[in-house]
Design an enzyme around this catalytic site. Structure first.
Site, short mmCIF file in Angstrom:
data_model
loop_
_atom_site.label_atom_id
_atom_site.label_comp_id
_atom_site.label_asym_id
_atom_site.label_seq_id
_atom_site.Cartn_x
_atom_site.Cartn_y
_atom_site.Cartn_z
N HIS A 133 0.91 -1.33 0.02
CA HIS A 133 0.05 0.00 0.16
C HIS A 133 0.77 1.20 -0.10
CE1 HIS A 133 -3.45 2.70 0.65
NE2 HIS A 133 -2.64 3.31 1.82
N CYS A 134 2.04 1.28 0.42
CA CYS A 134 2.94 2.43 0.63
C CYS A 134 3.82 2.80 -0.48
CB CYS A 134 3.54 2.39 2.01
SG CYS A 134 2.67 2.43 3.44
N ILE A 135 4.58 1.99 -0.82
CA ILE A 135 5.84 2.23 -1.83
C ILE A 135 5.37 2.53 -2.99
CG2 ILE A 135 8.18 1.76 -2.64
CD1 ILE A 135 8.49 -0.18 -0.25
N ILE A 141 2.86 4.17 -3.73
CA ILE A 141 1.86 5.37 -3.91
C ILE A 141 2.45 6.38 -3.13
CG2 ILE A 141 -0.24 6.20 -2.76
CD1 ILE A 141 -1.42 3.36 -3.07
N ASP A 142 3.05 6.42 -1.87
CA ASP A 142 3.49 7.27 -1.09
C ASP A 142 4.43 8.50 -2.02
OD1 ASP A 142 2.25 6.12 0.69
OD2 ASP A 142 4.00 5.70 2.07
#
Length: 443
Positions: free
Chosen positions: A276-278, A280-281
């Site tokens: 979910h993070c890398i 998108i962030d």
């Protein structure tokens, strides 16, 4: 008065904790708070998840049903866990932890609709003596610019009547070493009293708290952590493509380089970014940077390289089919091995396998997948494939023109895959370097 009462409730463990979003981030928090003898009320809009949890069942591989049952059916009725879809109960908990998705839209811009809706739901029942903590990854300014104005509409004063903090999640699904309690927690508050309240809360379940000067600093901290990884993964992905042309094994190079005891940290290439993070962030920060007339060129370049990797894998697959099998990708039968975004988990959020399947289908291939942890492919915001995991039998493998190893689950028999497959594209270095197979392509 509200600050003192809430602090006493937290320190005496009489506070009720509300967790909004019972997924890979929220559910571990639920378990940790119940283990520390807090009563927990979990909120989720998915009635199937709520029903499962209230029955003591788990829907996440690395979280056992026994853990859920222990939280749900506690001997002490005042300290047990309950899940609900009833958002009108958001006024009951003394602390609310917001763990909702923060995806990107199709234009790679922040999609904060879940944060915004959750904030409106909280505001509808907000009362004096509540602490709200946003844990979802987002751009600097979200807590104070998006949440705070909505929460202040009912005339309650932040830092006096209610308390607002940002404390980014640092969950690593399936990691057996680092879990909620021993991963240091960064906390930033809208006011000093908000920060103190956040420290009071998280210190009850986490060994080390790292306070920062503001919610914006905490939000930027989370982005830095993941952008650091995204940039370094982009570097090794680019070097992998070069090394393939130069006939050099990038994994041999990385393993040699990491013997240096200082100044180097190993990152590994793959078919694209997942989780979910890398993926998108970095785009959250590049979007926010435009407000300040600033172009984050380095970050955007890394994003371009990582986003290109599924296309690169498909190009290698097309080339391999042409050269080794004299076959076109159109109408070819392709099996993608591994749907999860990383090994040994059932988490497929933003998995590059989904993009691989999409690209292969666009080229006319007939695509199936195998993943021992994801028997049925759920629908996502962007992909609605109607697929089920195919068993890795010898006959099944032999029936495919091409097998792509997209996720290197430890439980898979790669020798069996190589023996019975016509052509294998390995994106994860799952096949040992010293094994030279005529039907193996690195990608």
């Amino acid at each position: 008065m509200a600050e003192k009462e809430l602090k006493n409730k937290i320190l005496s463990k009489e506070a009720c904790i509300g967790v909004i979003g019972l997924g890979y981030v929220g559910l571990p928090l639920v378990l940790r708070f119940t283990q520390q003898n807090f009563r927990v009320l979990g909120f989720d809009t998915d009635p199937e998840k709520v029903q499962a949890l209230n029955a003591g069942r788990s829907y996440i591989k690395h979280i056992s049903a026994d853990e859920i049952a222990a939280a749900r059916f506690s001997d002490n009725p005042d300290k047990k866990f309950e899940a609900t879809t009833e958002l009108n109960r958001l006024g009951e908990p003394d602390a609310l932890l917001v763990c909702v998705p923060t995806p990107l839209n199709r234009h790679r811009e922040p999609d904060l609709r879940y944060v915004e809706q959750t904030t409106r739901d909280i505001a509808a029942t907000l009362r004096a003596g509540q602490l709200i903590s946003l844990e979802s990854t987002t751009y600097p300014g979200t807590t104070e610019e998006v949440m705070l104005p909505v929460l202040m509409r009912n005339a309650l004063k932040v830092g006096q009547d209610f308390f607002l903090v940002y404390s980014p999640e640092r969950e690593d699904p399936g990691n057996p070493v680092y879990q909620v309690h021993n991963i240091p927690r960064v906390v930033g508050g809208v006011t000093e009293s908000c920060l103190r309240m956040g420290e009071n809360l998280y210190s009850q379940i986490i060994d080390r708290i790292e306070p920062v000067s503001s919610t914006r600093a905490a939000e930027m901290t989370k982005l830095l952590e993941n952008i650091y990884r995204a940039v370094n993964i982009a570097l090794v992905n680019e070097l992998k493509m070069l090394c393939l042309r130069m006939d050099i094994d990038i994994h041999e190079v990385i393993n040699a380089a990491k013997t240096k005891p200082f100044g180097f940290h190993a990152f590994y290439p793959g078919p694209g970014l997942g989780g979910h993070c890398i993926p998108i962030d970095p785009f959250y920060l590049t979007w926010k940077a435009r407000e300040y007339d600033f172009s984050t060129r380095f970050i955007e370049l890394a994003g371009e390289i990582n986003s290109y990797m599924p296309y690169f894998v498909v190009e290698r697959a097309v080339q391999g089919l042409n050269e080794k099998c004299d076959k076109s990708i159109k109408s070819a039968k392709v099996l993608v091995v591994g749907l999860a975004y990383k090994k040994d988990v059932d988490d497929m959020r933003e998995s590059p396998s989904l993009k691989l399947i999409e690209l292969l289908m666009q080229r006319g291939a007939k695509v199936d997948y195998h993943d021992p942890f994801i028997p049925v492919m759920p629908r996502t915001r962007r992909h609605q494939f109607d697929l089920r995991s195919v068993p890795l039998t010898a006959d099944n493998l032999a029936a495919y023109d091409l097998v792509i190893i997209a996720t290197n689950h430890s439980c898979l028999d790669y020798g069996n895959i190589m023996t019975h497959s016509r052509l294998v594209v390995d994106t994860r270095h799952a096949i040992a370097t010293d094994n030279h197979h005529h039907n193996l392509i690195r990608a």
